[in-house]
Design a protein around this motif. Structure first.
Motif, PDB file in Angstrom:
ATOM      1  N   LYS A  19       0.810  -1.222   0.000  1.00 21.78           N
ATOM      2  CA  LYS A  19       0.000   0.000   0.000  1.00 21.78           C
ATOM      3  C   LYS A  19       0.846   1.275   0.000  1.00 21.78           C
ATOM      4  N   HIS A  20       1.917   1.290   0.790  1.00 16.02           N
ATOM      5  CA  HIS A  20       2.625   2.545   1.048  1.00 16.02           C
ATOM      6  C   HIS A  20       3.957   2.712   0.325  1.00 16.02           C
ATOM      7  N   TYR A  21       4.577   1.627  -0.104  1.00 15.38           N
ATOM      8  CA  TYR A  21       5.908   1.738  -0.706  1.00 15.38           C
ATOM      9  C   TYR A  21       5.810   2.466  -2.048  1.00 15.38           C
ATOM     10  N   PRO A  22       6.673   3.465  -2.253  1.00 16.08           N
ATOM     11  CA  PRO A  22       6.643   4.184  -3.534  1.00 16.08           C
ATOM     12  C   PRO A  22       7.336   3.360  -4.617  1.00 16.08           C
ATOM     13  N   GLY A  23       6.605   2.973  -5.602  1.00 13.58           N
ATOM     14  CA  GLY A  23       7.197   2.174  -6.679  1.00 13.58           C
ATOM     15  C   GLY A  23       7.139   0.693  -6.383  1.00 13.58           C
ATOM     16  N   GLU A  24       8.095  -0.022  -6.918  1.00 14.37           N
ATOM     17  CA  GLU A  24       8.161  -1.477  -6.780  1.00 14.37           C
ATOM     18  C   GLU A  24       9.003  -1.841  -5.551  1.00 14.37           C
ATOM     19  N   PRO A  25       8.394  -2.525  -4.559  1.00 15.41           N
ATOM     20  CA  PRO A  25       9.181  -2.873  -3.369  1.00 15.41           C
ATOM     21  C   PRO A  25      10.219  -3.948  -3.664  1.00 15.41           C
ATOM     22  N   LYS A  26      11.271  -3.946  -2.869  1.00 18.17           N
ATOM     23  CA  LYS A  26      12.294  -4.982  -2.976  1.00 18.17           C
ATOM     24  C   LYS A  26      11.640  -6.341  -2.726  1.00 18.17           C
ATOM     25  N   PRO A  27      12.080  -7.388  -3.417  1.00 19.79           N
ATOM     26  CA  PRO A  27      11.477  -8.710  -3.223  1.00 19.79           C
ATOM     27  C   PRO A  27      11.480  -9.170  -1.761  1.00 19.79           C
TER      28      PRO A  27
END
Length: 119
Positions: A19-27
């Protein structure tokens, strides 16, 4: 099963990151529970239990805390687990609340509130 509490914590973390991470989160941020390392499962369960104990000890008065206070509690409990599992952690792993990115603060708040739902 004891790890159910940790699984709830992890699922709340993944939901918050999504929901909150800007962009693609780290795996590693969204690794499913079954693939999460043992130390992290133990830490997730411990922090869930600490938050639940806090809610229980206050007879639910934690509902009056600000979102920031709730998130700070989760973050501090997590830092304790990092020190437990890593003798010399990277500074970013034990960063104080004010040094956490906004997405992580929001996720920690969501985790506390998710545990409140169970309490």
């Amino acid at each position: 099963m004891p790890n159910d509490r940790g699984r709830v914590f992890r699922e709340a973390w993944i939901a918050g990151v999504t929901k909150h991470y800007p962009g693609e989160p780290k795996p590693g941020y969204i690794t499913p529970w079954d693939e999460t390392p043992d130390w992290e499962r133990d830490a997730a369960t411990a922090v869930y239990d600490q938050v639940l104990a806090f809610i229980t000890a206050t007879n639910g008065a934690t509902a009056k805390l600000t979102p920031e206070q709730k998130g700070r509690f989760v973050a501090l409990c997590w830092i304790g687990q990092i020190f437990k599992h890593f003798p010399d952690p990277k500074p970013s792993y034990v960063a104080d609340w004010d040094d956490l990115p906004d997405w992580q603060q929001a996720t920690d708040i969501d985790i506390f509130e998710r545990i409140e739902q169970d309490a």
